[in-house]
Design an enzyme around this catalytic site. Structure first.
Site, short mmCIF file in Angstrom:
data_model
loop_
_atom_site.label_atom_id
_atom_site.label_comp_id
_atom_site.label_asym_id
_atom_site.label_seq_id
_atom_site.Cartn_x
_atom_site.Cartn_y
_atom_site.Cartn_z
N LEU A 167 0.83 -1.21 0.00
CA LEU A 167 0.00 0.00 0.00
C LEU A 167 0.86 1.26 0.00
O LEU A 167 0.68 2.15 -0.84
CB LEU A 167 -0.94 0.00 1.21
N ALA A 168 1.77 1.38 0.95
CA ALA A 168 2.59 2.59 1.04
C ALA A 168 3.46 2.76 -0.19
O ALA A 168 3.63 3.88 -0.70
CB ALA A 168 3.46 2.55 2.30
N ASP A 169 4.02 1.67 -0.70
CA ASP A 169 4.82 1.75 -1.92
C ASP A 169 3.97 2.20 -3.10
O ASP A 169 4.40 3.03 -3.91
CB ASP A 169 5.45 0.39 -2.23
N GLY A 170 2.77 1.65 -3.21
CA GLY A 170 1.90 2.01 -4.33
C GLY A 170 1.50 3.47 -4.30
O GLY A 170 1.54 4.16 -5.33
N ALA A 173 4.43 5.57 -5.20
CA ALA A 173 4.71 5.54 -6.64
C ALA A 173 3.84 6.55 -7.38
O ALA A 173 4.31 7.27 -8.27
CB ALA A 173 4.49 4.14 -7.19
#
Length: 398
Positions: A167-170, A173
């Site tokens: 979630l945090a990476d997405g 991004a």
């Protein structure tokens, strides 16, 4: 098909796992020439993350679509020189090494801007370039923990809950791709100068979580876990149908809340003083959930969805990926599209994020093999001969 809006923009993706590379994917989907640079022996770790078929990572096929794959060992002076030469012709560099790593290689922002003043350098790290945690290893899980997200996620009597995906990476991004396009716009419509994007993965979730900082600052409120309920409105929950399916109901607007209560046979609550506002409705969540839950439990999911649709109330079945594939709305949007892949033939994956009427994005190819475009990119961009490339391969530089 018309070219994407970023046609002609050259992006060097030297990042790994997962926010930086996904930002590059988004840019590539909309026409940018993304050159994915990997270590010649190790490759990007995401090649082996997640499910695989016949030893080939499936996540990689999506994460590195529309990218040209080259190899380069930055630990070697020859590798650093190759990257410098690529930077001369690039518009964007995306990296996610720990702060100080590029500097150690002689590739600091100041040195890169000396080579190419217009370069946009996106630095994606767990904690940012400054501060006491800046040199710690940082991953999305830590951001989900430290942002306040996990603390409010889960059942009231259960543990803090982490999402089962990045979630945090997405989110980071998406933010990173947006920041890059802003920096490019400023360069091309302003000073002509590139700049550095300093993106800490711990920060975007803070914005997505809404007014938590304000509520703490002004009211001293610290939110707790509420399961699938909301502190802002009710009824809002997941409910089980007679045939064992689940649906989610939302009543963010007052009109929708009133329609739901009329539908489930309890219009009398609409006249209660506490029903006039979302927060006061949430304080009566037990009562409202009982009314809605009992009505839904007596019906199959198809009947529930049909009745809510006729009443113009908000409901959605809880889907797994099989349901997503079969849903007519997703099919109409082509949200899961078919792409030809050299390893597997036709494969299904998420389509581009949004539709532009004049310059639509597209998936031109799937994630390539390690170093698949070495000859093409180094020959085309740097004018290197077959002999030069063969020598670099023999030395392990590419």
């Amino acid at each position: 098909m018309a070219s994407g809006p970023l046609d002609g923009v050259v992006v060097l993706d030297i990042a790994t796992l997962f926010a930086g590379p996904l930002a590059a994917t988004i840019l590539g989907d909309y026409g940018a020439d993304v050159i994915k640079v990997e270590h010649p022996a190790k490759g990007d770790p995401s090649r082996s993350h997640g499910p695989a078929k016949d030893g080939v990572g499936l996540w990689w096929k999506m994460l590195s679509r529309n990218k040209r794959a080259v190899t380069c060992d930055f630990g070697r002076p020859e590798g650093v020189e190759l990257l410098r030469r690529l930077v001369e012709q690039a518009d964007v560099l995306i990296e996610n090494f720990r702060p100080g790593t590029l500097e150690r290689w002689g590739l600091s922002p100041a040195e890169l801007h000396a080579i190419n003043p217009g370069l946009v350098i996106a630095r994606v790290t767990g904690f940012g370039q400054e501060g006491p945690y800046s040199r710690r290893p940082g991953f999305g899980t830590l951001a989900e923990s430290m942002s306040g997200f996990a603390a409010i996620t889960g059942e009231p009597d259960g543990p803090p809950t982490l999402p089962p995906f990045g979630l945090a990476d997405g989110i980071s991004a998406l933010v990173c791709a947006n920041a890059i396009t802003m920096a490019l716009y400023h360069r091309d419509h302003g000073s002509g100068q590139g700049q550095v994007v300093d993106l800490a993965i711990i920060e975007p979730l803070l914005t997505i979580l809404g007014p938590q900082p304000l509520a703490f600052d002004q009211l001293g409120e610290v939110p707790s876990r509420t399961g699938n309920r909301s502190i802002n409105n009710a009824p809002r929950n997941t409910y089980k149908t007679r045939d064992g399916k689940w649906v989610a109901v939302s009543t963010s607007s007052q009109n929708i809340a009133e329609r739901v209560m009329r539908l489930v046979g309890h219009p009398e609550v609409i006249d209660e003083p506490w029903f006039k506002g979302g927060k006061s409705r949430a304080e009566h969540g037990d009562e409202l959930d009982a009314h809605v839950g009992d009505w839904i439990a007596a019906r199959d999911v198809a009947e529930v969805v049909s009745a809510f649709e006729k009443a113009e109330a908000a409901v959605a079945p809880i889907y797994d990926i099989r349901d997503v594939f079969a849903d007519p709305q997703y099919q109409a949007l082509d949200s899961i599209t078919t792409v030809e892949d050299p390893d597997f033939g036709p494969i299904r994956m998420q389509n581009v994020l949004f539709r532009l009427s004049r310059t639509p994005g597209s998936i031109r190819w799937t994630g390539p093999a390690l170093g698949a475009h070495n000859d093409e990119v180094y020959g085309e961009r740097l004018g290197m001969s077959a002999g030069e490339l063969s020598g670099l391969r023999d030395q392990g530089v590419i």
